[in-house]
Scaffold this active site. Structure first.
Site, mmCIF file in Angstrom:
data_model
loop_
_atom_site.group_PDB
_atom_site.id
_atom_site.type_symbol
_atom_site.label_atom_id
_atom_site.label_comp_id
_atom_site.label_asym_id
_atom_site.label_seq_id
_atom_site.Cartn_x
_atom_site.Cartn_y
_atom_site.Cartn_z
ATOM 1 N N GLN A 80 0.833 -1.198 0.000
ATOM 2 C CA GLN A 80 0.000 0.000 0.000
ATOM 3 C C GLN A 80 0.869 1.250 0.000
ATOM 4 O O GLN A 80 1.778 1.393 0.811
ATOM 5 C CB GLN A 80 -0.946 0.031 1.205
ATOM 6 N N CYS A 110 -6.256 7.438 5.028
ATOM 7 C CA CYS A 110 -5.687 7.628 6.372
ATOM 8 C C CYS A 110 -6.162 8.952 6.971
ATOM 9 O O CYS A 110 -5.999 10.013 6.365
ATOM 10 C CB CYS A 110 -4.166 7.594 6.316
ATOM 11 N N LYS A 151 -7.867 2.584 -1.606
ATOM 12 C CA LYS A 151 -8.544 2.604 -0.304
ATOM 13 C C LYS A 151 -9.045 4.022 -0.051
ATOM 14 O O LYS A 151 -8.294 4.983 -0.161
ATOM 15 C CB LYS A 151 -7.582 2.179 0.811
ATOM 16 N N GLY A 217 -14.748 -1.151 8.272
ATOM 17 C CA GLY A 217 -15.292 -0.382 9.381
ATOM 18 C C GLY A 217 -16.166 -1.201 10.303
ATOM 19 O O GLY A 217 -17.154 -1.795 9.870
ATOM 20 N N ASP A 218 -15.789 -1.274 11.581
ATOM 21 C CA ASP A 218 -16.537 -1.997 12.620
ATOM 22 C C ASP A 218 -16.587 -3.501 12.371
ATOM 23 O O ASP A 218 -17.611 -4.155 12.620
ATOM 24 C CB ASP A 218 -17.962 -1.448 12.756
ATOM 25 N N ARG A 241 -8.484 -3.391 12.515
ATOM 26 C CA ARG A 241 -8.187 -3.515 13.951
ATOM 27 C C ARG A 241 -8.702 -4.824 14.541
ATOM 28 O O ARG A 241 -8.133 -5.338 15.508
ATOM 29 C CB ARG A 241 -8.783 -2.319 14.698
#
Length: 363
Positions: A80, A110, A151, A217-218, A241
């Protein structure tokens, strides 16, 4: 059990057998993390984001050689790119191809303040002309068989101007040769606060048609990965994450998609074996001393699956000497037993916890 039919994920000429992949994670998704994820079910991973300037100078900087390292066992893998000057993206992308990366991913997402201040990452969502010049230069620079992906976040903010610029970049990137775009359901100014807007991803995929869109996301547990794909219709999801300290999430998602029950949490011996292998790979990559700061971060995350997580976390935090992490494994993982699933702090919008919280807020 009901089997969830998930399509194979295509990224250009690459065909992946499962549409749940590991995202690029700054400061985390190095070769060691990527190899562990691949062994535990991720069909594809992305390297931590790299600055174009750094890539062009990496031969002169021994301390950063790990950024360019690709192991033979981790293909397919993406590198990336992030930067400010469109002129540097093409040469930097070619360097990544020469190092063995199979896909070039461009970071327009980002949200870190320092990154935005230097006109990188999510900043490009405010300047479509520059963003699309970057995509074009990367596509022109790398061989035709190398897929180029992007992204993004759903915009700088929630204004109509931001939305218009998002769709200008989204449409233009495909026209410039991008084969897939990953979209995080938060805005740049939102950073990681508040829920990810899955309804936006649903709208976007309907608009995109047969163009490949991945969601982000989530995604903190395996069920969230399937929920996002079923609700939004995206072609795949990238786990960020949610994969730190829990590389088992990929195998768990495969099990759920196959109609099987959610596997029990990894036992203490299973955790010990993976943590030990992760440390071993990190020592090979960085050396016994230089791997310590990075691996302390991972140890803290891994500890969440241990029944005595707070105490294990504290011991991982005290590791300062090369090899001392083995003492933590001996102390806490020498006797087998069940692991634990931790409560998800940021539940996905479709989860029972999120629905319950919403109802409580209304009443």
């Amino acid at each position: 059990m009901i089997t969830t039919t998930l399509p194979r994920l295509r990224i250009g000429k690459l065909e992946l057998d499962f549409p749940v992949v590991q995202a690029a994670l700054s400061g985390y998704s190095d070769t060691a993390m990527r190899l562990i994820a691949r062994r535990l079910g991720a069909p594809y991973t992305l390297c931590e984001v790299m600055l174009d300037k750094l890539i062009l100078e990496v031969r002169k900087r021994k301390r950063t050689h790990h950024l360019m390292h690709v192991d033979d066992a981790e293909h397919p893998v993406a590198g990336q790119l992030m930067g400010a000057d469109p002129l540097q993206f093409g040469p930097a992308a070619m360097r990544l191809v020469e190092q063995g990366f199979d896909v070039i991913d461009i970071n327009f997402g980002c949200p870190v303040k320092k990154v935005l201040g230097r006109c990188r990452g999510g900043f490009h969502l405010s300047q479509p002309d520059v963003a699309l010049e970057i995509v074009s230069r990367v596509r022109e620079a790398v061989p035709e068989h190398i897929p180029v992906t992007v992204k993004m976040r759903r915009g700088i903010d929630d204004t109509q101007e931001s939305r218009d610029k998002f769709f200008t970049i989204f449409d233009g990137a495909y026209k410039a040769g991008a084969v897939a775009i990953t979209v995080h359901g938060r805005t740049v100014t939102q950073r990681y606060d508040g829920p990810s807007r899955w309804e936006f991803l649903r709208e976007l995929k309907e608009y995109a048609g047969d163009r490949v869109v991945l969601g982000s996301g989530d995604l903190f547990d395996a069920q969230a990965c399937l929920d996002m794909m079923q609700y939004t219709g995206v072609d795949g999801v990238t786990v960020a994450r949610g994969a730190i300290g829990n590389p088992w999430i990929f195998g768990q998602a495969r099990a759920l998609a196959a109609g099987l029950p959610l596997p029990v949490p990894p036992t203490l011996f299973e955790q010990r074996n993976v943590i030990g292998e992760h440390y071993r790979l990190a020592e090979e990559l960085y050396g016994p001393e230089r791997c310590l700061p990075n691996m302390r971060k991972f140890g803290i995350k891994y500890s969440r699956l241990h029944p005595q997580g707070d105490q294990v976390r504290a011991d991982f935090c005290t590791v300062r000497a090369p090899g001392a992490w083995r003492e933590v494994l001996t102390k806490w993982y020498s006797i087998d037993g069940p692991g634990e699933y931790q409560d998800v702090e940021e539940p996905n919008p479709l989860s029972a916890a999120a629905v319950r919280h919403s109802c409580e807020a209304v009443h």
